[in-house]
Design a protein around this motif. Structure first.
Motif, PDB file in Angstrom:
ATOM      1  N   ILE A 185       0.849  -1.199   0.000  1.00 29.40           N
ATOM      2  CA  ILE A 185       0.000   0.000   0.000  1.00 29.40           C
ATOM      3  C   ILE A 185       0.880   1.243   0.000  1.00 29.40           C
ATOM      4  O   ILE A 185       0.644   2.195  -0.755  1.00 29.40           O
ATOM      5  N   VAL A 223      -3.476   0.069  -3.926  1.00 32.73           N
ATOM      6  CA  VAL A 223      -4.096   0.935  -2.930  1.00 32.73           C
ATOM      7  C   VAL A 223      -5.538   0.510  -2.657  1.00 32.73           C
ATOM      8  O   VAL A 223      -6.011   0.580  -1.530  1.00 32.73           O
ATOM      9  N   LEU A 224      -6.238   0.059  -3.702  1.00 35.36           N
ATOM     10  CA  LEU A 224      -7.660  -0.198  -3.517  1.00 35.36           C
ATOM     11  C   LEU A 224      -7.990  -1.662  -3.222  1.00 35.36           C
ATOM     12  O   LEU A 224      -9.078  -1.954  -2.734  1.00 35.36           O
ATOM     13  N   PRO A 227      -6.109  -3.313   0.973  1.00 32.50           N
ATOM     14  CA  PRO A 227      -6.781  -3.174   2.279  1.00 32.50           C
ATOM     15  C   PRO A 227      -7.829  -4.264   2.516  1.00 32.50           C
ATOM     16  O   PRO A 227      -8.036  -4.648   3.665  1.00 32.50           O
ATOM     17  N   VAL A 228      -8.459  -4.733   1.453  1.00 27.90           N
ATOM     18  CA  VAL A 228      -9.465  -5.775   1.636  1.00 27.90           C
ATOM     19  C   VAL A 228      -8.792  -7.077   2.064  1.00 27.90           C
ATOM     20  O   VAL A 228      -9.301  -7.824   2.917  1.00 27.90           O
ATOM     21  N   ALA A 230      -6.098  -7.096   3.797  1.00 23.44           N
ATOM     22  CA  ALA A 230      -5.709  -6.839   5.184  1.00 23.44           C
ATOM     23  C   ALA A 230      -6.850  -7.178   6.130  1.00 23.44           C
ATOM     24  O   ALA A 230      -6.651  -7.834   7.154  1.00 23.44           O
ATOM     25  N   VAL A 231      -8.075  -6.736   5.777  1.00 21.92           N
ATOM     26  CA  VAL A 231      -9.230  -7.063   6.614  1.00 21.92           C
ATOM     27  C   VAL A 231      -9.421  -8.575   6.682  1.00 21.92           C
ATOM     28  O   VAL A 231      -9.595  -9.151   7.763  1.00 21.92           O
ATOM     29  N   THR A 234      -6.908 -10.126   8.854  1.00 27.65           N
ATOM     30  CA  THR A 234      -7.163  -9.747  10.243  1.00 27.65           C
ATOM     31  C   THR A 234      -8.275 -10.603  10.827  1.00 27.65           C
ATOM     32  O   THR A 234      -8.203 -11.044  11.978  1.00 27.65           O
ATOM     33  N   LEU A 235      -9.306 -10.852  10.031  1.00 24.75           N
ATOM     34  CA  LEU A 235     -10.427 -11.666  10.510  1.00 24.75           C
ATOM     35  C   LEU A 235      -9.965 -13.085  10.810  1.00 24.75           C
ATOM     36  O   LEU A 235     -10.392 -13.692  11.802  1.00 24.75           O
ATOM     37  N   LEU A 257     -18.339 -16.080   2.682  1.00 23.50           N
ATOM     38  CA  LEU A 257     -18.035 -14.660   2.797  1.00 23.50           C
ATOM     39  C   LEU A 257     -16.525 -14.432   2.771  1.00 23.50           C
ATOM     40  O   LEU A 257     -16.025 -13.480   2.164  1.00 23.50           O
ATOM     41  N   LEU A 261     -14.387 -12.066   0.091  1.00 21.10           N
ATOM     42  CA  LEU A 261     -13.431 -11.026   0.482  1.00 21.10           C
ATOM     43  C   LEU A 261     -12.039 -11.359  -0.022  1.00 21.10           C
ATOM     44  O   LEU A 261     -11.318 -10.504  -0.532  1.00 21.10           O
TER      45      LEU A 261
ATOM     46  N   SER B  40      -7.570   4.154   0.371  1.00 21.00           N
ATOM     47  CA  SER B  40      -7.228   2.775   0.713  1.00 21.00           C
ATOM     48  C   SER B  40      -7.934   2.352   2.005  1.00 21.00           C
ATOM     49  O   SER B  40      -8.504   1.270   2.107  1.00 21.00           O
ATOM     50  N   LEU B  43     -11.564   1.429   1.632  1.00 22.34           N
ATOM     51  CA  LEU B  43     -11.770   0.043   1.217  1.00 22.34           C
ATOM     52  C   LEU B  43     -11.613  -0.902   2.401  1.00 22.34           C
ATOM     53  O   LEU B  43     -12.321  -1.895   2.520  1.00 22.34           O
ATOM     54  N   PHE B  44     -10.666  -0.583   3.297  1.00 26.97           N
ATOM     55  CA  PHE B  44     -10.451  -1.416   4.485  1.00 26.97           C
ATOM     56  C   PHE B  44     -11.724  -1.458   5.326  1.00 26.97           C
ATOM     57  O   PHE B  44     -12.268  -2.528   5.615  1.00 26.97           O
ATOM     58  N   ALA B  47     -14.808  -3.057   3.631  1.00 25.04           N
ATOM     59  CA  ALA B  47     -14.922  -4.511   3.749  1.00 25.04           C
ATOM     60  C   ALA B  47     -15.522  -4.891   5.094  1.00 25.04           C
ATOM     61  O   ALA B  47     -16.326  -5.824   5.189  1.00 25.04           O
ATOM     62  N   LEU B 157     -14.030  -6.714  17.093  1.00 26.18           N
ATOM     63  CA  LEU B 157     -13.083  -6.501  16.004  1.00 26.18           C
ATOM     64  C   LEU B 157     -13.112  -5.056  15.507  1.00 26.18           C
ATOM     65  O   LEU B 157     -12.076  -4.393  15.417  1.00 26.18           O
TER      66      LEU B 157
END
Lengths: 565, 221
Positions: A185, A223-224, A227-228, A230-231, A234-235, A257, A261, B40, B43-44, B47, B157
Motif C-alpha cells: 500500500i 491501494v484499492l 486493504p481488503v 488486510a481485513v 485480520t479476521l 463470505l 473477500l 485505501s 476500502l479497508f 470490507a 473486532l
C-alpha cells in the motif's frame, strides 16, 4: 547539437582521460552497510528489494522442486502428506506474496519510475524505505512460520480450515502476509503521488512510457485491493487467535463470505502481477523492433480497463463454491470482458513487430516468449471463465497450468526481460549475451515442458494438491518434473552470469540498446541525482522510426566505448 | 535558510523552483498522498461494513437482540467526544496556516489529543462492563442465540481496529505538539499538520458509521 551521438557529451568521454568532474554514481555514493540500510535513494532501495525477492524466489523455487520430485511417481516416496501440504503452501505463499506481487514494481518500478518521468526520486523517499522494511519484516515473519513447523492451508487460507482445524502455524504466516500488504500500500501511494506531482516539464500524461502507466495502474490496485486482503487476514487472525467468530459455521458464520473477500483482493492481485509485466514488454518490444508502439493511447486505455474491470471478476474463482446462477453468469460475462483489453495489448505488440527491424537480443527473446505464453495463459483463462468447463476442471491441474502460464510464463519472463534490458543501466555492466540468450531459450523450453503436460493431466482429471495419484497420470507428471529440472537450471543461470557480470562484465555505455526512454539519457549507473541538469520532454515516447519510413541507418546496438563510472 | 526552506524535503528541494513554490508543491503532494491513503482505508473499513451487512441480513433477529446489549450511554458519550475532537482538529488545521495563531493551533491540537484519549478511556470502561456481562464470544457467552456471537465478534473486532487507528492518530497529533513546542516556526503552513488531521477526520467518520451499526441497530423501531 547536430546528430544524436555528439549531443550527448557523456557518451564520448573516457573519464580517465578527461576530468569531467561528474558526480559519483549512486553505487559509489557511500560504501558502508548503513549507507545502504538507511538510504532514501530509490535506486538503492530497488537493489535492496531485489536482494530480498531473489532470496524468496529461490525459497519458493526449492519448495516447488521438492513438490515436482515427489510427483515423479504415483506413490508417496519422498515426503508424507503433511509435509507435501506444507510444501505446496510454502511455494504458493512465498511466490505470490514475496516474489510475484513485489517483483517488478518494487525493483524495476522503484528504480525506473523516477528516471522515466525525469524526477529526482519518488515523492516520499522515507516512506519508500519504510515499505522495504515492512516487506522484509513480513517475509521474515512468514519464514519464521516455516521454520517453526510450516503452514498447510494452501496459499488461499480458506476458512474454516485455517481458523478452526489446521494445526500449523497459520497466525504467524498470515501476519507476515498482512505486514507485507502494508508495504505494497505504501509503495502504491508513493508511486501514484510521484506520477501526479514529479513529472518533468513536458512529460504530459500521454507522453508517459507505458511502463509508467503500468506502474500507475498497478499502484491503483495496490491501494484499492490490498486493504481488503488486510481485513480478510485480520479476521482470520481474530478468529483463530482471539476466538472472535466471524466465519464459524457453528455459530451462523459464513465461510463463503471469506472467499468473496479473499478473491476481491486476490483476483486483482493477478493483475498486480501481470500489468507491470505488460509495461516491461512494451518497452522491450519497441526497442528491439525499432518501432513506435502500435496504438499508444489504446495501450493506455487497455491498462486502465484491465485494472478497473479486474475488480469485478473475482466470482469466477467461486463457481463451484455455491453462488446464484445469475451471479455466476455475470461473473462469467465480466471475465470474458476483461479478456478484451488483454487481447488489444497482444495484438498491438504483434502489430508493433510488423515491419520492424527485429533484433534477437536476450531481452527480446524473453519478450517474445512472454507473448506466446501470455496468449496461451489468457486463452485457457477463457475456458475457465465459462461456467460449464470450469465446473469440469475445477481444482485440477488444468487450473494450475493456466495460472502458471500467466504468473510464471508471462510475469516471470517479463521480469527477466526487464532485468536484462535495464541491467546495464542498473549496474553499469554488460552481461554475457550468449549465456543470456541460452538461458532465455532454455527457460521457454523448460517452462512449456513443465506446464503444458499439466493442461492435459488436468483435463483428464488429475486433481491439484494431491501427492498420490492414479498411475495413468504418471507420464504427464514425469514430463512435467523433467521440465521443472530444465527450468530450475535456466533460473540458476542468470544468478550465475549476472553476478559474474557485476564483477567482471565490461563497462556499459549509457545507452547500449539505442533506446528512446529518458532513463537512458543519463550515465550507467546514474548518479544519486539521476540527471545532470533538469530534463525536459519534447516528444512522444518510443521515438523510433515511424511505420512509413525506413530506418535512417542500421545503428549499431552496442557502441564499443563510453562509460563514466 | 528560511523557515520554509527548512521544511522542504528531498526530492522537492531539487525541482529548480523557488522556495515558496517548492513548499506549496510539496504540501499539495503530501496532502494528495494522504488522500490516496484514505481511499485505501475506505476500502479497508468498507470490507468491514460489508461483513456487517451480510451477517445482519442473514441473522436479523439475533443481531437486533445482540445490539440491544451494547451500552448506548457510553456509545453516545463517545460519539459526542469524537465529534468535538473533529471540531478542534479542523480549527487547528486552519489556524496552523496563519503565522499569528500558533498558540491557538497548539491549544486545539492539545484538545484534540485529549479528547482522543478521553474516547479511549470511555471505551475502556465500556470494554470492562462488556467483559463483566459476558459479551465476549465463547462458551460463557451471555446470549442464547448462536449468531449473536457473530455480532459481538464484529463488535470487538471493529471497535478494536478503530481504537488502533485512533491511537495512531493520538500519536501523530502528540508528535505535532512536541515539534510545535520546540520549534516556533515549524507548525506554520506545514503539510504534516493537515495530513495528521485529515487522518483524524477519517477516523472520526468511521466512528460515525460504527455508532449506528453497533448501538442503534437493536433499538430502532
Amino acid at each position: 547539437m547536430s546528430s544524436g551521438a555528439t549531443a550527448d557529451a557523456t557518451t564520448l568521454a573516457n573519464p580517465r582521460e578527461l576530468p569531467l568532474e561528474l558526480p559519483a554514481s549512486y553505487l559509489a555514493d557511500g560504501r558502508t552497510l548503513l549507507s545502504w540500510l538507511a538510504t532514501t535513494d530509490h535506486k538503492r532501495i530497488a537493489i535492496l528489494y531485489a536482494v530480498v525477492i531473489t532470496f524468496f524466489f529461490f525459497v519458493g523455487g526449492i519448495a516447488a522442486t521438492l513438490v515436482r520430485l515427489e510427483l515423479f511417481t504415483p506413490q508417496a516416496d519422498l515426503v508424507g502428506s503433511d509435509t507435501y501440504n506444507k510444501l505446496f503452501s510454502l511455494h504458493g505463499i512465498v511466490m505470490v506474496w514475496f516474489f510475484l506481487i513485489p517483483s517488478i514494481p518494487t525493483t524495476m518500478g522503484n528504480f525506473l519510475l523516477p528516471l522515466m518521468i525525469g524526477a529526482r526520486d519518488l515523492a516520499f523517499p522515507k516512506l519508500n524505505l519504510v515499505s522495504w522494511y515492512l516487506n522484509l519484516g513480513g517475509g521474515l515473519l512468514t519464514l519464521a512460520a516455516v521454520l517453526a513447523g510450516g503452514i498447510d492451508t494452501g496459499w488461499t487460507f480458506y476458512v474454516p480450515y485455517s481458523t478452526t482445524f489446521s494445526n500449523s502455524f497459520v497466525t504467524l504466516a498470515v501476519l507476515g502476509v498482512l505486514v507485507s500488504g502494508f508495504s505494497t500500500i505504501a509503495t502504491g501511494v508513493n508511486f501514484i503521488a510521484t506520477v501526479h506531482y514529479l513529472r518533468a516539464p513536458g512529460m504530459t500524461w500521454f507522453r508517459l512510457p507505458l511502463f509508467v502507466w503500468a506502474m500507475y495502474t498497478t499502484s491503483l490496485i495496490f491501494v484499492l485491493a490490498t486493504p481488503v486482503l488486510a481485513v480478510t487476514l485480520t479476521l482470520v487472525v481474530a478468529e483463530r487467535s482471539f476466538g472472535l467468530p466471524i466465519f464459524d459455521p457453528a455459530r451462523g458464520g459464513d465461510p463463503i463470505l471469506f472467499q468473496h473477500l479473499f478473491w476481491f483482493y486476490s483476483h486483482p492481485a493477478v493483475y498486480i502481477m501481470v500489468l507491470p509485466a505488460m509495461g516491461v514488454i512494451s518497452e522491450v518490444i519497441t526497442c528491439y523492433a525499432r518501432r513506435r508502439i502500435f496504438g499508444y493511447s489504446f495501450m493506455v486505455y487497455a491498462l486502465v480497463a484491465i485494472a478497473m474491470i479486474g475488480f469485478f471478476t473475482w466470482g469466477h474463482h467461486m463457481f463451484t463454491s455455491g453462488m446464484s446462477p445469475y451471479a455466476a453468469l455475470v461473473f462469467s460475462f465480466l471475465s470474458f470482458i476483461v479478456a478484451v483489453p488483454s487481447a488489444i495489448k497482444v495484438f498491438n505488440w504483434t502489430a508493433t513487430l510488423y515491419r520492424g527491424q527485429i533484433g534477437f537480443e536476450s531481452p527480446m527473446l524473453y519478450a517474445l516468449g512472454f507473448l506466446g505464453l501470455f496468449t496461451v495463459g489468457g486463452l485457457t483463462g477463457l475456458f475457465l471463465a465459462s461456467v460449464p468447463i470450469d465446473v469440469h476442471v475445477q481444482d485440477t491441474y488444468f487450473v494450475v497450468a493456466h495460472f502458471h502460464y500467466i504468473m510464471v510464463g508471462a510475469s516471470v519472463s517479463a521480469y527477466f526481460a526487464g532485468l536484462h534490458f535495464w541491467w546495464p543501466k542498473i549496474t553499469g555492466r554488460m552481461y554475457p549475451e550468449a549465456w543470456a540468450r541460452f538461458a532465455a531459450i532454455l527457460m521457454f523450453f523448460g517452462f512449456n515442458l513443465t506446464f503444458f503436460p499439466q493442461f492435459i493431466a488436468g483435463y483428464l482429471g488429475m486433481p491439484r494438491r494431491y501427492h498420490v495419484y492414479p498411475p495413468e497420470f504418471q507420464v504427464w507428471n514425469v514430463l512435467s518434473s523433467a521440465g521443472a529440472a530444465v527450468l530450475a537450471a535456466a533460473y540458476l543461470m542468470p544468478l550465475g552470469y549476472l553476478t559474474w557480470s557485476v564483477f567482471f562484465g565490461s563497462r556499459a555505455p549509457n545507452d547500449p540498446w539505442n533506446a528512446s526512454g529518458l532513463e537512458w539519457r543519463t550515465t550507467s549507473p546514474p548518479p544519486r541525482q539521476n540527471f545532470f541538469g533538469n530534463p525536459e520532454v519534447l516528444a512522444q515516447p518510443y521515438n523510433y522510426h515511424p511505420e512509413s519510413t525506413p530506418p535512417i541507418k542500421d545503428q549499431p546496438r552496442v557502441p564499443s566505448q563510453g562509460s563514466l563510472t | 535558510m528560511s523557515a520554509v526552506g527548512k521544511l522542504i524535503r528531498e526530492p522537492w528541494d531539487e525541482l529548480g523552483l523557488s522556495e515558496s513554490k517548492a513548499f506549496a508543491l510539496q504540501r499539495s503532494g503530501a496532502t494528495f498522498g494522504i488522500w490516496v491513503f484514505i481511499a485505501s482505508e475506505v476500502l479497508f473499513f468498507g470490507a468491514i461494513f460489508l461483513l456487517y451487512a451480510a451477517m445482519r441480513i442473514e441473522h436479523a433477529d439475533a443481531f437486533a437482540a445482540a445490539a440491544r446489549e451494547t451500552n448506548i450511554v457510553y456509545g453516545t458519550l463517545n460519539t459526542a467526544i469524537l465529534l468535538t475532537s473533529g471540531l478542534t482538529a479542523s480549527v487547528a488545521s486552519r489556524a496552523a496556516e496563519h503565522d499569528g495563531l500558533r498558540r491557538l493551533t497548539l491549544w486545539c491540537l492539545a484538545a484534540t489529543a485529549a479528547l482522543g484519549l478521553a474516547f479511549l478511556v470511555v471505551k475502556g470502561l465500556e470494554y470492562r462492563e462488556d467483559i463483566e456481562k459476558h459479551l465476549v464470544p465463547g462458551p460463557r457467552f451471555a446470549l442464547a442465540q448462536a449468531p449473536a456471537q457473530l455480532f459481538f465478534g464484529f463488535y470487538w473486532l471493529s471497535t478494536g481496529v478503530h481504537a488502533i487507528h485512533l491511537s495512531i492518530g493520538i500519536g501523530l497529533v502528540g508528535r505535532l505538539i512536541g515539534k510545535g513546542l520546540r520549534d516556533h516556526e515549524w507548525l506554520v503552513g506545514n503539510a504534516q499538520v493537515e495530513i495528521a488531521l485529515l487522518y483524524w477526520g477519517f477516523v472520526d467518520v468511521v466512528w460515525i458509521f460504527l455508532y449506528p451499526a453497533l448501538y442503534l441497530a437493536g433499538r430502532a423501531g
